[in-house]
Design a protein around this motif. Structure first.
Motif, PDB file in Angstrom:
ATOM      1  N   LYS A 107      45.655  23.922 -56.411  1.00 42.55           N
ATOM      2  CA  LYS A 107      44.465  24.599 -56.929  1.00 42.55           C
ATOM      3  C   LYS A 107      43.379  24.698 -55.864  1.00 42.55           C
ATOM      4  O   LYS A 107      42.717  25.715 -55.732  1.00 42.55           O
ATOM      5  N   GLN A 108      43.195  23.632 -55.086  1.00 43.34           N
ATOM      6  CA  GLN A 108      42.093  23.582 -54.125  1.00 43.34           C
ATOM      7  C   GLN A 108      42.428  24.204 -52.773  1.00 43.34           C
ATOM      8  O   GLN A 108      41.562  24.775 -52.116  1.00 43.34           O
ATOM      9  N   ARG A 109      43.653  24.046 -52.324  1.00 45.43           N
ATOM     10  CA  ARG A 109      44.071  24.494 -50.985  1.00 45.43           C
ATOM     11  C   ARG A 109      45.437  25.179 -51.059  1.00 45.43           C
ATOM     12  O   ARG A 109      46.442  24.624 -50.633  1.00 45.43           O
ATOM     13  N   PRO A 110      45.497  26.394 -51.555  1.00 41.80           N
ATOM     14  CA  PRO A 110      46.798  27.046 -51.752  1.00 41.80           C
ATOM     15  C   PRO A 110      47.561  27.347 -50.464  1.00 41.80           C
ATOM     16  O   PRO A 110      48.762  27.561 -50.503  1.00 41.80           O
TER      17      PRO A 110
ATOM     18  N   LYS B  87      63.998  17.497 -57.667  1.00 43.32           N
ATOM     19  CA  LYS B  87      63.064  17.809 -58.754  1.00 43.32           C
ATOM     20  C   LYS B  87      61.639  17.934 -58.233  1.00 43.32           C
ATOM     21  O   LYS B  87      60.883  18.796 -58.676  1.00 43.32           O
ATOM     22  N   LEU B  88      61.264  17.080 -57.290  1.00 41.42           N
ATOM     23  CA  LEU B  88      59.926  17.162 -56.709  1.00 41.42           C
ATOM     24  C   LEU B  88      59.745  18.485 -55.966  1.00 41.42           C
ATOM     25  O   LEU B  88      58.706  19.143 -56.088  1.00 41.42           O
ATOM     26  N   ALA B  89      60.762  18.910 -55.229  1.00 40.35           N
ATOM     27  CA  ALA B  89      60.697  20.199 -54.522  1.00 40.35           C
ATOM     28  C   ALA B  89      60.590  21.345 -55.519  1.00 40.35           C
ATOM     29  O   ALA B  89      59.813  22.291 -55.315  1.00 40.35           O
ATOM     30  N   SER B  90      61.346  21.279 -56.598  1.00 39.10           N
ATOM     31  CA  SER B  90      61.296  22.321 -57.623  1.00 39.10           C
ATOM     32  C   SER B  90      59.912  22.392 -58.263  1.00 39.10           C
ATOM     33  O   SER B  90      59.353  23.473 -58.450  1.00 39.10           O
ATOM     34  N   PHE B  91      59.340  21.226 -58.580  1.00 37.42           N
ATOM     35  CA  PHE B  91      57.986  21.181 -59.149  1.00 37.42           C
ATOM     36  C   PHE B  91      56.982  21.786 -58.182  1.00 37.42           C
ATOM     37  O   PHE B  91      56.130  22.585 -58.572  1.00 37.42           O
ATOM     38  N   THR B  92      57.085  21.425 -56.919  1.00 34.48           N
ATOM     39  CA  THR B  92      56.151  21.928 -55.907  1.00 34.48           C
ATOM     40  C   THR B  92      56.250  23.449 -55.797  1.00 34.48           C
ATOM     41  O   THR B  92      55.244  24.155 -55.794  1.00 34.48           O
ATOM     42  N   LYS B  93      57.462  23.951 -55.718  1.00 35.26           N
ATOM     43  CA  LYS B  93      57.655  25.397 -55.585  1.00 35.26           C
ATOM     44  C   LYS B  93      57.141  26.128 -56.830  1.00 35.26           C
ATOM     45  O   LYS B  93      56.475  27.156 -56.711  1.00 35.26           O
ATOM     46  N   ARG B  94      57.426  25.591 -58.013  1.00 31.17           N
ATOM     47  CA  ARG B  94      56.928  26.224 -59.246  1.00 31.17           C
ATOM     48  C   ARG B  94      55.406  26.200 -59.285  1.00 31.17           C
ATOM     49  O   ARG B  94      54.778  27.175 -59.707  1.00 31.17           O
ATOM     50  N   SER B  95      54.791  25.104 -58.841  1.00 36.41           N
ATOM     51  CA  SER B  95      53.330  25.014 -58.836  1.00 36.41           C
ATOM     52  C   SER B  95      52.730  26.060 -57.908  1.00 36.41           C
ATOM     53  O   SER B  95      51.766  26.743 -58.262  1.00 36.41           O
TER      54      SER B  95
ATOM     55  N   SER C 251      53.298  29.621 -59.431  1.00 40.18           N
ATOM     56  CA  SER C 251      52.386  29.962 -60.536  1.00 40.18           C
ATOM     57  C   SER C 251      50.971  30.190 -60.016  1.00 40.18           C
ATOM     58  O   SER C 251      50.246  31.026 -60.538  1.00 40.18           O
ATOM     59  N   LYS C 252      50.571  29.494 -58.972  1.00 44.24           N
ATOM     60  CA  LYS C 252      49.238  29.695 -58.389  1.00 44.24           C
ATOM     61  C   LYS C 252      49.104  31.115 -57.858  1.00 44.24           C
ATOM     62  O   LYS C 252      48.124  31.796 -58.104  1.00 44.24           O
ATOM     63  N   TYR C 253      50.124  31.595 -57.147  1.00 39.29           N
ATOM     64  CA  TYR C 253      50.050  32.928 -56.565  1.00 39.29           C
ATOM     65  C   TYR C 253      50.150  34.013 -57.630  1.00 39.29           C
ATOM     66  O   TYR C 253      49.564  35.066 -57.500  1.00 39.29           O
ATOM     67  N   HIS C 254      50.860  33.758 -58.711  1.00 44.56           N
ATOM     68  CA  HIS C 254      50.976  34.766 -59.763  1.00 44.56           C
ATOM     69  C   HIS C 254      49.727  34.832 -60.627  1.00 44.56           C
ATOM     70  O   HIS C 254      49.470  35.845 -61.247  1.00 44.56           O
ATOM     71  N   ARG C 255      48.931  33.756 -60.666  1.00 49.08           N
ATOM     72  CA  ARG C 255      47.675  33.790 -61.417  1.00 49.08           C
ATOM     73  C   ARG C 255      46.623  34.595 -60.677  1.00 49.08           C
ATOM     74  O   ARG C 255      45.708  35.119 -61.273  1.00 49.08           O
TER      75      ARG C 255
ATOM     76  N   ALA D 187      47.497  39.642 -50.171  1.00 48.06           N
ATOM     77  CA  ALA D 187      47.605  38.486 -49.269  1.00 48.06           C
ATOM     78  C   ALA D 187      48.418  37.368 -49.915  1.00 48.06           C
ATOM     79  O   ALA D 187      49.309  36.804 -49.305  1.00 48.06           O
ATOM     80  N   SER D 188      48.118  37.040 -51.189  1.00 44.19           N
ATOM     81  CA  SER D 188      48.827  35.926 -51.822  1.00 44.19           C
ATOM     82  C   SER D 188      50.280  36.286 -52.104  1.00 44.19           C
ATOM     83  O   SER D 188      51.156  35.433 -52.031  1.00 44.19           O
TER      84      SER D 188
END
Length: 153
Positions: A15-18, A82-90, A93-97, A102-103
């Motif tokens: 959220k803070q540093r995409p 699972k941690l990599a999957s969570f990170t990639k999904r996070s 979702s940030k870029y799609h919001r 650029a994003s």
């Protein structure tokens, strides 16, 4: 197992540093608890793969957190896939919001990789690995590669 704190920290960072690049390292496997046989009570269950280690502040392992002293660490191995999957999904979702040209271009450059710590060190710090090998002469043992073989990045 993926630590809840890690998920919260990753969510906040995204959220803070995409545009941030991260390297996460932790244990991917832990040995069975080292319970003192003289103090050992009747084990309630068979040890399972990925069983946590419950250790007190004096370094003594306990069979279960229910019978351990109040101040203990409960250590679980991290499931890096699972941690990599969570990170990639996070990140996804940030870029799609916040869709923008650029994003969206950054989204295609997202890379999530899981590798053993020794492979990571050979890729990004071979000169440091080489320096530690010289400490041990002919054995070619490197603490950077051969100690903590149960870690991933």
């Amino acid at each position: 197992w993926v630590p809840t704190v890690a998920c919260g920290v990753l969510h906040h960072i995204v959220k803070q540093r995409p545009k941030i690049a991260l390297v996460l390292a932790d244990f991917d496997w832990l040995p069975a608890p080292d319970v003192d046989p003289d103090v050992h009570l009747i084990q309630k269950s068979e040890l399972a793969e990925g069983e946590p280690i419950v250790t007190d502040m004096l370094g003594q392992d306990h069979e279960c957190y229910l019978g351990a002293p109040p101040h203990c660490d409960i250590l679980f191995p991290t499931d890096f896939e699972k941690l990599a999957s969570f990170t990639k999904r996070s990140l996804h979702s940030k870029y799609h919001r916040q869709p923008s040209s650029a994003s969206l271009s950054q989204l295609t450059n997202l890379e999530t990789r899981v590798e053993k710590q020794s492979d990571f060190l050979l890729r990004w710090g071979p000169e440091h690995v080489a320096m530690t090998k010289s400490w041990f002469g002919l054995t070619r043992h490197s603490p950077l590669l051969h100690d903590f073989v149960n870690c991933s990045v």
